[in-house]
Each structure stands twice: as structure tokens, then as C-alpha cells.
Design a protein around this motif. Structure first.
Motif, PDB file in Angstrom:
ATOM      1  N   GLU A  55      -0.369   2.498   2.084  1.00  6.34           N
ATOM      2  CA  GLU A  55      -1.256   3.749   2.410  1.00  6.34           C
ATOM      3  C   GLU A  55      -2.559   3.531   1.832  1.00  6.34           C
ATOM      4  O   GLU A  55      -2.965   4.422   0.877  1.00  6.34           O
ATOM      5  CB  GLU A  55      -0.553   5.079   2.077  1.00  6.34           C
ATOM      6  CG  GLU A  55       0.722   5.395   2.734  1.00  6.34           C
ATOM      7  CD  GLU A  55       0.628   5.307   4.107  1.00  6.34           C
ATOM      8  OE1 GLU A  55      -0.271   5.927   4.762  1.00  6.34           O
ATOM      9  OE2 GLU A  55       1.466   4.834   4.883  1.00  6.34           O
ATOM     10  N   VAL A  56      -3.105   2.405   2.343  1.00  2.24           N
ATOM     11  CA  VAL A  56      -4.696   2.290   2.084  1.00  2.24           C
ATOM     12  C   VAL A  56      -5.332   2.044   3.533  1.00  2.24           C
ATOM     13  O   VAL A  56      -4.583   1.726   4.501  1.00  2.24           O
ATOM     14  CB  VAL A  56      -5.002   1.167   1.069  1.00  2.24           C
ATOM     15  CG1 VAL A  56      -4.536   1.323  -0.210  1.00  2.24           C
ATOM     16  CG2 VAL A  56      -4.428   0.024   1.705  1.00  2.24           C
ATOM     17  N   LYS A  57      -6.722   2.178   3.595  1.00  2.00           N
ATOM     18  CA  LYS A  57      -7.255   2.035   5.111  1.00  2.00           C
ATOM     19  C   LYS A  57      -7.347   0.702   5.348  1.00  2.00           C
ATOM     20  O   LYS A  57      -7.445   0.452   6.688  1.00  2.00           O
ATOM     21  CB  LYS A  57      -8.925   2.769   4.564  1.00  2.00           C
ATOM     22  CG  LYS A  57      -8.594   4.202   4.490  1.00  2.00           C
ATOM     23  CD  LYS A  57     -10.095   4.958   4.428  1.00  2.00           C
ATOM     24  CE  LYS A  57      -9.860   6.337   3.881  1.00  2.00           C
ATOM     25  NZ  LYS A  57     -11.262   6.931   3.727  1.00  2.00           N
ATOM     26  N   ARG A  58      -7.711  -0.088   4.466  1.00  2.00           N
ATOM     27  CA  ARG A  58      -7.715  -1.749   4.777  1.00  2.00           C
ATOM     28  C   ARG A  58      -6.668  -2.334   4.098  1.00  2.00           C
ATOM     29  O   ARG A  58      -6.977  -3.045   3.145  1.00  2.00           O
ATOM     30  CB  ARG A  58      -9.079  -1.989   4.619  1.00  2.00           C
ATOM     31  CG  ARG A  58     -10.167  -1.782   5.398  1.00  2.00           C
ATOM     32  CD  ARG A  58     -11.418  -2.571   5.291  1.00  2.00           C
ATOM     33  NE  ARG A  58     -12.088  -2.435   3.980  1.00  2.00           N
ATOM     34  CZ  ARG A  58     -12.980  -1.985   3.814  1.00  2.00           C
ATOM     35  NH1 ARG A  58     -13.796  -1.179   4.868  1.00  2.00           N
ATOM     36  NH2 ARG A  58     -13.542  -1.504   2.556  1.00  2.00           N
ATOM     37  N   PHE A  80      -7.652   5.209  -0.428  1.00  2.50           N
ATOM     38  CA  PHE A  80      -6.287   5.711  -0.185  1.00  2.50           C
ATOM     39  C   PHE A  80      -6.404   6.355   1.407  1.00  2.50           C
ATOM     40  O   PHE A  80      -7.258   6.822   1.786  1.00  2.50           O
ATOM     41  CB  PHE A  80      -5.852   6.611  -0.824  1.00  2.50           C
ATOM     42  CG  PHE A  80      -5.510   6.219  -2.285  1.00  2.50           C
ATOM     43  CD1 PHE A  80      -4.469   5.283  -2.370  1.00  2.50           C
ATOM     44  CD2 PHE A  80      -6.254   6.610  -3.673  1.00  2.50           C
ATOM     45  CE1 PHE A  80      -3.962   4.684  -3.847  1.00  2.50           C
ATOM     46  CE2 PHE A  80      -6.110   6.155  -4.532  1.00  2.50           C
ATOM     47  CZ  PHE A  80      -5.065   5.256  -4.885  1.00  2.50           C
ATOM     48  N   SER A  81      -5.430   6.234   2.165  1.00  2.00           N
ATOM     49  CA  SER A  81      -5.065   7.012   3.310  1.00  2.00           C
ATOM     50  C   SER A  81      -4.733   8.653   2.876  1.00  2.00           C
ATOM     51  O   SER A  81      -4.619   8.895   2.061  1.00  2.00           O
ATOM     52  CB  SER A  81      -3.957   6.428   4.357  1.00  2.00           C
ATOM     53  OG  SER A  81      -2.728   6.508   3.491  1.00  2.00           O
ATOM     54  N   ASN A  82      -4.676   9.280   4.132  1.00  3.35           N
ATOM     55  CA  ASN A  82      -4.494  10.738   3.766  1.00  3.35           C
ATOM     56  C   ASN A  82      -3.034  11.030   3.490  1.00  3.35           C
ATOM     57  O   ASN A  82      -2.786  12.119   3.270  1.00  3.35           O
ATOM     58  CB  ASN A  82      -4.989  11.497   4.976  1.00  3.35           C
ATOM     59  CG  ASN A  82      -4.286  10.848   6.525  1.00  3.35           C
ATOM     60  OD1 ASN A  82      -3.520  10.053   6.395  1.00  3.35           O
ATOM     61  ND2 ASN A  82      -4.604  11.552   7.551  1.00  3.35           N
ATOM     62  N   GLN A  83      -2.392  10.000   3.827  1.00  2.00           N
ATOM     63  CA  GLN A  83      -0.695   9.962   3.390  1.00  2.00           C
ATOM     64  C   GLN A  83      -0.366   9.414   2.198  1.00  2.00           C
ATOM     65  O   GLN A  83       0.838   9.210   1.677  1.00  2.00           O
ATOM     66  CB  GLN A  83       0.159   9.458   4.751  1.00  2.00           C
ATOM     67  CG  GLN A  83       0.149  10.356   5.847  1.00  2.00           C
ATOM     68  CD  GLN A  83       0.514  11.983   5.692  1.00  2.00           C
ATOM     69  OE1 GLN A  83       1.619  11.926   5.208  1.00  2.00           O
ATOM     70  NE2 GLN A  83       0.204  12.769   6.441  1.00  2.00           N
ATOM     71  N   ALA A  84      -1.317   8.802   1.270  1.00  2.00           N
ATOM     72  CA  ALA A  84      -1.167   8.179   0.149  1.00  2.00           C
ATOM     73  C   ALA A  84      -0.625   8.979  -1.055  1.00  2.00           C
ATOM     74  O   ALA A  84      -0.947   9.959  -1.078  1.00  2.00           O
ATOM     75  CB  ALA A  84      -2.169   7.279  -0.536  1.00  2.00           C
ATOM     76  N   THR A  86      -1.013   9.349  -4.616  1.00  2.00           N
ATOM     77  CA  THR A  86      -1.785   8.615  -5.568  1.00  2.00           C
ATOM     78  C   THR A  86      -1.583   8.890  -6.851  1.00  2.00           C
ATOM     79  O   THR A  86      -2.530   8.427  -7.556  1.00  2.00           O
ATOM     80  CB  THR A  86      -3.337   9.351  -5.229  1.00  2.00           C
ATOM     81  OG1 THR A  86      -2.967  10.820  -5.518  1.00  2.00           O
ATOM     82  CG2 THR A  86      -3.845   9.274  -3.642  1.00  2.00           C
ATOM     83  N   LYS A 124       3.844   6.506   0.434  1.00  2.00           N
ATOM     84  CA  LYS A 124       3.738   7.562   0.995  1.00  2.00           C
ATOM     85  C   LYS A 124       3.895   8.854   0.188  1.00  2.00           C
ATOM     86  O   LYS A 124       4.846   8.789  -0.535  1.00  2.00           O
ATOM     87  CB  LYS A 124       4.275   7.695   2.566  1.00  2.00           C
ATOM     88  CG  LYS A 124       3.681   7.042   3.745  1.00  2.00           C
ATOM     89  CD  LYS A 124       4.305   7.515   4.948  1.00  2.00           C
ATOM     90  CE  LYS A 124       3.675   7.041   6.073  1.00  2.00           C
ATOM     91  NZ  LYS A 124       4.087   7.575   7.494  1.00  2.00           N
TER      92      LYS A 124
END
Length: 339
Positions: A55-58, A80-84, A86, A124
Motif C-alpha cells: 500500500e504505497v503510491k509507487r 503511503f496509500s489511503n489504505q495503508a 502505517t 492494508k
């Protein structure tokens, strides 16, 4: 080859070192000098390379320089993505003999030094709620709500803007998840909870409150009409509904219908089940005005009544025959009598 230490060699000396990540990530052209005749561009092999997955953007492979930390790697991956999840990251590492796994908490991201071959897995967040309760049924705003500290059943009903007019007040129930993950059912008197004459119930996480509607607890009331009306079928029953109302809903009489001897079949509720001669239906025969005028007392229908409209006595639709072939006047002819 490396993206981080591309060398420009001039007269056997390194005159500039270019880090392509500065351009790719920040748009900065640091060390991008003008080339001259006989310059050599040298691309060494990379020193350390890691992989970021999940769950990262790249998600990709990234090259890491000495002195960079895990926070830098996350920045390379776009964050991080919005579902990560953290709170921590799993690190899959290569040792001299085998692979190992390490959990790196969020407070160590700035101090953890990546090693060559590391794979970082960002998972996630859990598909669960820490403070959710739900109410459904006969309330104005059914749905999911926040479990405030000390929230009670009456408070949740108030959050849902109260009970609707058709709420069944004798009983409601709560589906509750126990500590051992088994389900339990808690029943309550809706009217007494609202009135405050029964102790209120403190809610817990994932409680699901159900307050039924009166319409959910009974058959849908219908009446049917068949025979010589324009639109026979089944219609919703309404209180004080008359026979004439139902005939009007069905589009009125057909041309050949008679307003006399209309038959209404009604359900029998208290019949003797053990008697061979027990009634299975109650029949009524009623006459109405041909034009459905309002006059005097009208026959009131009840739920599940079946109305039958018959043809007028002696009403006949024209019947015709067609004559073809070797006759003087071929064509269609009307039959004028039964014989």
C-alpha cells in the motif's frame, strides 16, 4: 546500473556526479553540467537496491545510498496509500544463510538503515471498525453510527432521529458479538426503553440494533379483481376501501360487464379445522351502480378479498366467417343467430 551516482569524467577526473532521483522525484537538475568534447559518462553498478510492495503510491525497486533511511525509501515510493497500515512495516531480509523477517515500527522509520536486497511490505488496514454500532428497521435514519463513550440504546435511537410511525413497539433486539466471537441476542421492549420505565442498555462495539416495522410482521395487504373489467389484477388494500373504489382502480367495467351479482370471496380465519363441512371461504353477492355513483352504504372490502365481475346475460360479441373460392361474393359475413 546506478541511477544515483552517474559520473561525468573529464581529463581523467570526475567533474560531476548526477543523482537522477533528484530529477525524477523533485524536478531538480543538480550537477547537470554542459558536456564537452572527449567527456566520458560513467554509469557504475548500484550499491544497494530495495523493493517496496503493498500500500504505497509507487511500488517498485529503489536504489538506496549510504546514510538514507526507511523514511527516504517511503518518500521514493510516493508515500503511503489511503489504505495503508502505517503503524509498522514488514521487512523481508536476506542473511548469509536464509531469509528473515523484521517488523519496523513507525517511530523507527527515521533510524532504520535499509540493507541491500530488503523487501518492504506495507499492508492494508484491517477491515473492521473500532467504534461502530448499527441500527436498522423502523427509524428515520438507519445506518452505522459512532460508538460514543457511554452510548446507550435510547441514545442510538435518538441519533437515528427517532422511531417511525410504523415501528413495532412491543419488541426489538440487539445482535451482539461476544468476546469469544460467538453471537448473542438481547431482546428489549421498545416502548418501555423510550419511556424510561425499563433500564437502558449500554451498547458495545459492533452491536446491531433491529427495530421492526409493523409491515414487516404481517402479510402485505392486497385485494384482487378478475373478470369483466379493463385492468384486472391485484391492488394494494387501503382502510375503508369500497367495492366501487376497486372497480375504478381496475379501469371500470368492460362493455359487456354487468353491475349485478358481483361476487366477493373472503378468507375465513376461524374455521373449524377438524370439521369436514367447515367453511373455506365466505361469499357475498352485491349489486352496484353502473356508473359507480356514490350513493348510500357501500360494500367495504377487507384484505385478500377476491372480486369477480361477470358478463351481462345474453351479451354476445359478433362472430364472423370468411368465405373464399368459387362463389359470386367472397368475403366476410356476420353470423346473425345461434342456429
Amino acid at each position: 546500473g546506478t541511477f544515483r551516482k552517474i559520473q561525468v569524467i573529464r581529463n581523467n577526473k570526475v567533474v560531476s556526479t548526477v543523482d537522477v532521483y533528484d530529477l525524477l522525484l523533485n524536478g531538480i537538475q543538480k550537477g547537470n553540467i554542459r558536456l564537452q568534447d572527449q567527456d566520458v559518462i560513467n554509469i557504475p553498478v548500484y550499491q544497494s537496491r530495495v523493493e517496496v510492495a503493498g500500500e504505497v503510491k509507487r511500488p517498485a525497486l529503489f536504489e538506496v545510498l549510504s546514510g538514507e533511511n526507511l523514511s527516504d525509501v517511503i518518500r521514493f515510493a510516493g508515500g503511503f496509500s489511503n489504505q495503508a497500515y502505517t503503524a509498522q512495516i514488514k521487512v523481508l531480509q536476506n542473511t548469509n544463510k536464509e531469509r528473515s523477517i523484521t517488523d519496523v515500527p513507525a517511530e523507527s522509520f527515521n533510524t532504520y538503515g535499509p540493507l541491500n536486497g530488503d523487501k518492504y511490505v506495507v499492508e492494508k488496514i484491517l477491515d473492521r471498525f473500532a467504534n461502530r454500532v448499527e441500527i436498522s428497521g423502523a427509524v428515520f435514519r438507519p445506518g452505522e453510527f459512532e460508538l460514543d463513550k457511554g452510548l446507550t440504546l435510547k441514545g442510538l435511537i435518538a441519533k437515528a432521529d427517532g422511531l417511525t410511525e410504523d415501528a413495532f413497539l412491543n419488541r426489538g433486539y440487539i445482535n451482539r458479538l461476544n468476546a469469544d466471537n460467538t453471537a448473542s441476542l438481547i431482546s428489549f421492549d421498545v416502548a418501555k426503553i423510550i419511556a424510561g420505565t425499563e433500564p437502558d442498555i449500554n451498547l458495545q462495539r459492533e452491536d446491531k440494533v433491529t427495530i421492526s416495522s409493523l409491515f414487516d410482521l404481517r402479510d402485505e395487504y392486497k385485494v384482487s379483481i378478475q373478470g369483466e373489467v379493463r385492468q384486472p389484477g391485484t391492488f394494494e388494500f387501503g382502510e375503508s376501501m369500497s367495492l366501487e373504489d376497486l372497480i375504478q382502480m381496475a379501469g371500470g367495467f368492460k362493455e359487456g360487464a354487468t353491475p349485478n351479482r358481483i361476487e366477493i370471496s373472503r378468507r375465513v380465519k376461524n374455521s373449524d379445522a377438524l370439521s369436514k363441512s367447515a367453511k373455506t371461504a365466505e361469499l357475498f353477492t352485491v349489486d352496484v351502480d353502473q356508473n359507480l355513483k356514490l350513493q348510500g352504504d357501500t360494500f367495504k372490502l377487507q384484505p385478500f378479498d377476491i372480486v369477480s365481475i361477470r358478463n351481462s346475460t345474453g351479451y354476445e360479441v359478433q362472430r364472423q366467417v370468411k368465405v373464399e373460392g368459387e362463389v359470386l361474393y367472397p368475403g366476410v359475413y356476420t353470423i346473425t343467430s345461434k342456429d
